[in-house]
Design a protein around this motif. Structure first.
Motif, PDB file in Angstrom:
ATOM      1  N   LEU A 112      -5.324  -1.736  13.335  1.00 19.18           N
ATOM      2  CA  LEU A 112      -5.085  -2.368  14.628  1.00 19.18           C
ATOM      3  C   LEU A 112      -6.301  -2.079  15.503  1.00 19.18           C
ATOM      4  O   LEU A 112      -6.854  -0.976  15.466  1.00 19.18           O
ATOM      5  CB  LEU A 112      -3.821  -1.805  15.285  1.00 19.18           C
ATOM      6  CG  LEU A 112      -3.406  -2.402  16.636  1.00 19.18           C
ATOM      7  CD1 LEU A 112      -2.914  -3.839  16.448  1.00 19.18           C
ATOM      8  CD2 LEU A 112      -2.302  -1.547  17.284  1.00 19.18           C
ATOM      9  N   VAL A 113      -6.720  -3.068  16.290  1.00 19.46           N
ATOM     10  CA  VAL A 113      -7.827  -2.899  17.222  1.00 19.46           C
ATOM     11  C   VAL A 113      -7.315  -3.147  18.635  1.00 19.46           C
ATOM     12  O   VAL A 113      -6.656  -4.158  18.897  1.00 19.46           O
ATOM     13  CB  VAL A 113      -8.988  -3.872  16.917  1.00 19.46           C
ATOM     14  CG1 VAL A 113     -10.115  -3.697  17.933  1.00 19.46           C
ATOM     15  CG2 VAL A 113      -9.506  -3.668  15.505  1.00 19.46           C
ATOM     16  N   VAL A 114      -7.604  -2.221  19.537  1.00 15.95           N
ATOM     17  CA  VAL A 114      -7.231  -2.359  20.947  1.00 15.95           C
ATOM     18  C   VAL A 114      -8.520  -2.396  21.750  1.00 15.95           C
ATOM     19  O   VAL A 114      -9.300  -1.442  21.720  1.00 15.95           O
ATOM     20  CB  VAL A 114      -6.331  -1.203  21.410  1.00 15.95           C
ATOM     21  CG1 VAL A 114      -5.993  -1.355  22.892  1.00 15.95           C
ATOM     22  CG2 VAL A 114      -5.052  -1.151  20.570  1.00 15.95           C
TER      23      VAL A 114
ATOM     24  N   SER B 235      -0.166   7.877  14.986  1.00 13.01           N
ATOM     25  CA  SER B 235      -1.373   7.078  14.838  1.00 13.01           C
ATOM     26  C   SER B 235      -2.618   7.963  14.821  1.00 13.01           C
ATOM     27  O   SER B 235      -2.637   9.052  15.396  1.00 13.01           O
ATOM     28  CB  SER B 235      -1.487   6.069  15.984  1.00 13.01           C
ATOM     29  OG  SER B 235      -0.482   5.078  15.898  1.00 13.01           O
ATOM     30  N   SER B 236      -3.658   7.488  14.151  1.00 17.96           N
ATOM     31  CA  SER B 236      -4.967   8.130  14.205  1.00 17.96           C
ATOM     32  C   SER B 236      -5.937   7.160  14.877  1.00 17.96           C
ATOM     33  O   SER B 236      -5.792   5.938  14.760  1.00 17.96           O
ATOM     34  CB  SER B 236      -5.466   8.495  12.802  1.00 17.96           C
ATOM     35  OG  SER B 236      -5.540   7.346  11.980  1.00 17.96           O
ATOM     36  N   TYR B 237      -6.924   7.724  15.593  1.00 16.78           N
ATOM     37  CA  TYR B 237      -7.781   6.893  16.421  1.00 16.78           C
ATOM     38  C   TYR B 237      -9.252   7.087  16.100  1.00 16.78           C
ATOM     39  O   TYR B 237      -9.699   8.188  15.788  1.00 16.78           O
ATOM     40  CB  TYR B 237      -7.588   7.239  17.908  1.00 16.78           C
ATOM     41  CG  TYR B 237      -6.177   7.094  18.413  1.00 16.78           C
ATOM     42  CD1 TYR B 237      -5.621   5.844  18.627  1.00 16.78           C
ATOM     43  CD2 TYR B 237      -5.410   8.223  18.684  1.00 16.78           C
ATOM     44  CE1 TYR B 237      -4.321   5.709  19.101  1.00 16.78           C
ATOM     45  CE2 TYR B 237      -4.112   8.111  19.162  1.00 16.78           C
ATOM     46  CZ  TYR B 237      -3.574   6.846  19.366  1.00 16.78           C
ATOM     47  OH  TYR B 237      -2.284   6.729  19.832  1.00 16.78           O
ATOM     48  N   MET B 238      -9.984   6.000  16.210  1.00 22.57           N
ATOM     49  CA  MET B 238     -11.429   6.023  16.342  1.00 22.57           C
ATOM     50  C   MET B 238     -11.725   5.268  17.631  1.00 22.57           C
ATOM     51  O   MET B 238     -11.197   4.165  17.847  1.00 22.57           O
ATOM     52  CB  MET B 238     -12.121   5.348  15.161  1.00 22.57           C
ATOM     53  CG  MET B 238     -13.636   5.311  15.287  1.00 22.57           C
ATOM     54  SD  MET B 238     -14.421   4.576  13.817  1.00 22.57           S
ATOM     55  CE  MET B 238     -16.151   4.746  14.267  1.00 22.57           C
TER      56      MET B 238
ATOM     57  N   LEU C 208       3.169   4.195  16.515  1.00 26.49           N
ATOM     58  CA  LEU C 208       2.977   3.088  15.580  1.00 26.49           C
ATOM     59  C   LEU C 208       2.580   3.555  14.190  1.00 26.49           C
ATOM     60  O   LEU C 208       2.731   2.817  13.212  1.00 26.49           O
ATOM     61  CB  LEU C 208       1.902   2.129  16.109  1.00 26.49           C
ATOM     62  CG  LEU C 208       2.217   1.393  17.407  1.00 26.49           C
ATOM     63  CD1 LEU C 208       1.061   0.476  17.788  1.00 26.49           C
ATOM     64  CD2 LEU C 208       3.513   0.592  17.287  1.00 26.49           C
ATOM     65  N   ASP C 209       2.016   4.767  14.104  1.00 32.64           N
ATOM     66  CA  ASP C 209       1.613   5.335  12.808  1.00 32.64           C
ATOM     67  C   ASP C 209       0.617   4.420  12.090  1.00 32.64           C
ATOM     68  O   ASP C 209       0.811   4.047  10.937  1.00 32.64           O
ATOM     69  CB  ASP C 209       2.847   5.587  11.927  1.00 32.64           C
ATOM     70  CG  ASP C 209       2.516   6.472  10.728  1.00 32.64           C
ATOM     71  OD1 ASP C 209       1.548   7.243  10.815  1.00 32.64           O
ATOM     72  OD2 ASP C 209       3.224   6.364   9.703  1.00 32.64           O
ATOM     73  N   ARG C 210      -0.447   4.074  12.794  1.00 32.60           N
ATOM     74  CA  ARG C 210      -1.498   3.233  12.228  1.00 32.60           C
ATOM     75  C   ARG C 210      -2.868   3.834  12.530  1.00 32.60           C
ATOM     76  O   ARG C 210      -3.021   4.654  13.429  1.00 32.60           O
ATOM     77  CB  ARG C 210      -1.446   1.812  12.820  1.00 32.60           C
ATOM     78  CG  ARG C 210      -0.136   1.094  12.620  1.00 32.60           C
ATOM     79  CD  ARG C 210      -0.261  -0.356  13.034  1.00 32.60           C
ATOM     80  NE  ARG C 210       1.033  -1.009  13.127  1.00 32.60           N
ATOM     81  CZ  ARG C 210       1.202  -2.301  13.372  1.00 32.60           C
ATOM     82  NH1 ARG C 210       0.153  -3.080  13.555  1.00 32.60           N
ATOM     83  NH2 ARG C 210       2.411  -2.825  13.456  1.00 32.60           N
ATOM     84  N   ARG C 211      -3.862   3.368  11.785  1.00 27.88           N
ATOM     85  CA  ARG C 211      -5.252   3.674  12.114  1.00 27.88           C
ATOM     86  C   ARG C 211      -5.685   2.672  13.185  1.00 27.88           C
ATOM     87  O   ARG C 211      -5.731   1.463  12.931  1.00 27.88           O
ATOM     88  CB  ARG C 211      -6.153   3.569  10.884  1.00 27.88           C
ATOM     89  CG  ARG C 211      -5.849   4.610   9.806  1.00 27.88           C
ATOM     90  CD  ARG C 211      -6.839   4.512   8.647  1.00 27.88           C
ATOM     91  NE  ARG C 211      -6.855   3.178   8.059  1.00 27.88           N
ATOM     92  CZ  ARG C 211      -5.960   2.730   7.165  1.00 27.88           C
ATOM     93  NH1 ARG C 211      -4.973   3.520   6.760  1.00 27.88           N
ATOM     94  NH2 ARG C 211      -6.065   1.509   6.674  1.00 27.88           N
ATOM     95  N   ILE C 212      -5.983   3.177  14.358  1.00 27.52           N
ATOM     96  CA  ILE C 212      -6.240   2.300  15.498  1.00 27.52           C
ATOM     97  C   ILE C 212      -7.668   2.498  15.994  1.00 27.52           C
ATOM     98  O   ILE C 212      -8.078   3.619  16.310  1.00 27.52           O
ATOM     99  CB  ILE C 212      -5.242   2.573  16.641  1.00 27.52           C
ATOM    100  CG1 ILE C 212      -3.803   2.341  16.145  1.00 27.52           C
ATOM    101  CG2 ILE C 212      -5.541   1.691  17.845  1.00 27.52           C
ATOM    102  CD1 ILE C 212      -2.742   2.696  17.173  1.00 27.52           C
TER     103      ILE C 212
ATOM    104  N   VAL D 201      -5.571  -7.758  16.873  1.00 27.38           N
ATOM    105  CA  VAL D 201      -6.308  -7.329  18.054  1.00 27.38           C
ATOM    106  C   VAL D 201      -5.400  -7.380  19.279  1.00 27.38           C
ATOM    107  O   VAL D 201      -4.732  -8.388  19.522  1.00 27.38           O
ATOM    108  CB  VAL D 201      -7.538  -8.226  18.298  1.00 27.38           C
ATOM    109  CG1 VAL D 201      -8.229  -7.849  19.611  1.00 27.38           C
ATOM    110  CG2 VAL D 201      -8.526  -8.118  17.136  1.00 27.38           C
ATOM    111  N   VAL D 202      -5.387  -6.284  20.033  1.00 27.22           N
ATOM    112  CA  VAL D 202      -4.651  -6.215  21.301  1.00 27.22           C
ATOM    113  C   VAL D 202      -5.669  -6.218  22.431  1.00 27.22           C
ATOM    114  O   VAL D 202      -6.344  -5.215  22.664  1.00 27.22           O
ATOM    115  CB  VAL D 202      -3.775  -4.949  21.381  1.00 27.22           C
ATOM    116  CG1 VAL D 202      -3.028  -4.904  22.720  1.00 27.22           C
ATOM    117  CG2 VAL D 202      -2.793  -4.892  20.214  1.00 27.22           C
TER     118      VAL D 202
END
Length: 286
Positions: A45-47, A2-5, A164-168, A132-133
């Motif tokens: 995905l947003v956490v 996953s990559s994060y901002m 998860l391999d998503r942009r989160i 959204v989580v």
């Protein structure tokens, strides 16, 4: 992988009530810049690490919890509605967090307030359907989790998100310095009318309790990702910056989930009319 901002930002009910956008111009402009960066990042995905104001979690208060399904409350002129929570994914994430040593609460059918709703409205397009989580961190109902435990919790959340391999997009919401009158006692059975009455009665004092010096010191520590300083400041937040400053625990959790790189402060403005030091800081995608 996953990559994060990661975006950590203050919230304030007064911002939603000020529909004409008269107050907090500097903070609003900073939020608008971050919103554009979020759009470029295009999260899958947003956490959201958020606190609670003794509404969703009043009589039973989890130290850490995830929401399997819930709604956003309508308040301050902002509409409520369902949250797009990916229940099967959240269940798997919760199981993984529990496997790593955190006895996580799981909430169903809860109505979350502006702690979760405001950053989602400000950072995402109006018609956004990004999953959204919602992750609750107890910031308002003592005994609170130790800041070091919050940091470890965030790190574990990052571990379970990584495969998860998503942009989160990770969001920490709350703070900075403020002392909301409704949280100065420990009652958990207040009506909304009682909350408003407390705010009105205590507003003048609360408007004088914003601590720009404390806020800037916390933002500088975020800019270095100086965990030792952040934890120490969170430990003494009530005494030094008001009970609402405990919400910086969500910043620590979100920051720990997204890695160890420093943050960049995008804006800060003490808004006495919102009784809050309004700051926003970003890591990645900026």
């Amino acid at each position: 992988m996953s990559s994060y901002m990661t975006v950590c930002a203050s919230h304030a009910p007064g911002l939603d009530r000020d529909a004409a956008g008269v107050l907090g111009q500097d903070f609003r402009a900073a939020m608008a810049r971050v919103r554009r960066s979020v759009a470029e990042f295009d999260p899958e995905l947003v956490v959201v690490f958020g606190g609670d104001h003794r509404r969703a979690f009043a009589h039973v208060v989890p130290t850490f919890g995830v929401v399997l399904h819930g709604t956003l409350r309508a308040e301050g002129g902002a509409a409520g509605g369902p949250l797009p929570v990916p229940e099967p994914l959240v269940r798997r994430l919760a199981e993984s967090i529990i496997d790593r040593g955190f006895d996580l609460a799981v909430a169903r059918g809860v109505a979350l307030d502006h702690a979760f709703g405001q950053p989602l409205r400000l950072l995402l397009p109006e018609a956004a359907t990004v999953p959204v989580v919602p992750i609750a961190v107890n910031c308002a109902s003592p005994p609170l989790p130790a800041p070091g435990r919050v940091h470890e919790f965030g790190r574990v959340v990052g571990e379970v998100l990584e495969p998860l391999d998503r942009r989160i997009l990770l969001i920490g919401t709350g703070g900075l310095s403020h002392a909301p009158p409704s949280l100065l006692d420990e009652r958990h059975d207040k009506t909304e009318e009682e909350r408003r009455a407390q705010l009105e009665a205590g507003f003048e004092l609360a408007s004088r309790l914003v601590k720009p010096g404390w806020d800037m010191a916390f933002l500088r520590a975020m800019e270095k990702w100086d965990v030792e300083t952040l934890l120490a400041m969170a430990e003494h937040a009530t005494r030094e910056a008001g009970v609402g400053a405990n919400e910086v625990r969500t910043w620590i959790a979100a920051g720990a989930a997204g890695g160890t790189d420093p943050f960049s402060t995008v804006g800060y403005e003490p808004v006495s009319e919102w009784i809050t030091g309004m700051g926003i800081t970003v890591r990645g995608g900026w």
